[in-house]
Design a protein around this motif. Structure first.
Motif, PDB file in Angstrom:
ATOM      1  N   CYS A  10       0.847  -1.188   0.000  1.00 57.68           N
ATOM      2  CA  CYS A  10       0.000   0.000   0.000  1.00 57.68           C
ATOM      3  C   CYS A  10       0.891   1.250   0.000  1.00 57.68           C
ATOM      4  CB  CYS A  10      -0.890  -0.032   1.228  1.00 57.68           C
ATOM      5  SG  CYS A  10      -1.834   1.470   1.466  1.00 57.68           S
ATOM      6  N   CYS A  13       0.342   2.934   3.714  1.00 59.21           N
ATOM      7  CA  CYS A  13       0.733   2.341   5.001  1.00 59.21           C
ATOM      8  C   CYS A  13       1.758   1.223   4.862  1.00 59.21           C
ATOM      9  CB  CYS A  13      -0.499   1.826   5.733  1.00 59.21           C
ATOM     10  SG  CYS A  13      -1.206   0.361   4.963  1.00 59.21           S
ATOM     11  N   CYS A  26      -4.868  -0.198   0.393  1.00 58.44           N
ATOM     12  CA  CYS A  26      -5.724  -1.218   1.010  1.00 58.44           C
ATOM     13  C   CYS A  26      -7.181  -0.777   1.031  1.00 58.44           C
ATOM     14  CB  CYS A  26      -5.328  -1.591   2.428  1.00 58.44           C
ATOM     15  SG  CYS A  26      -3.978  -0.809   3.190  1.00 58.44           S
ATOM     16  N   CYS A  30      -6.657   4.792   3.294  1.00 60.07           N
ATOM     17  CA  CYS A  30      -5.267   4.918   2.845  1.00 60.07           C
ATOM     18  C   CYS A  30      -5.179   5.778   1.589  1.00 60.07           C
ATOM     19  CB  CYS A  30      -4.675   3.546   2.574  1.00 60.07           C
ATOM     20  SG  CYS A  30      -4.178   2.702   4.088  1.00 60.07           S
TER      21      CYS A  30
HETATM   22 ZN   LIG Z   1      -2.924   0.962   3.469  1.00 60.71          ZN
END
Ligand SMILES: [Zn+2]
Length: 123
Positions: A10, A13, A26, A30
């Motif tokens: 991602c 994150c 994700c 995000c």
């Molecule tokens: Zn994420």
């Protein structure tokens, strides 16, 4: 068609992503936080480069003081932690000399590892 992409993470994150090959986040949280620039401010790479640029600028500013321009040996810049690989932009004048800038402060490489330190003139 679903494809497993174990190496993709991602963008916001850094969690592993599975699912479509073109997936970048994700979830919407995000995606939003990334698009809001939170990730860019927190990214270690961006932070380190920003810090290096700001430090370079401060070193050039300190070397120049109140002068218009000044000549300094390379060791003097290195001793203060100047990192030549980090610049914000370059400027090539009519003579073909290329100046390297860190924001409004810059330098021109001279012979024998000396540098001409300058400040960009107000436009
Ligand atoms: Zn994420």
């Amino acid at each position: 068609m679903l494809t497993v992409t174990p190496d993709k993470t991602c963008l916001a994150c850094d969690k592993k992503l599975s699912g479509r090959a073109d997936k970048k986040f994700c979830n919407d949280y995000c995606r939003n936080s990334y698009n809001n620039g939170m990730k860019s401010a927190n990214s270690p790479i961006i932070r380190n480069i920003n810090n290096a640029l700001i430090k370079n600028r401060r070193i050039l500013q300190g070397l120049l003081g109140e002068e218009e321009m000044t000549k300094k040996p390379k060791e003097k810049l290195l001793a203060q932690g100047f990192q030549f690989k980090y610049t914000t932009h370059t400027y090539t004048n009519k003579k073909g000399n290329t100046y390297f800038f860190c924001y409004e402060y810059g330098y021109l490489p001279l012979d024998n590892d000396w540098y001409l330190v300058v400040r960009r003139k107000e436009e």
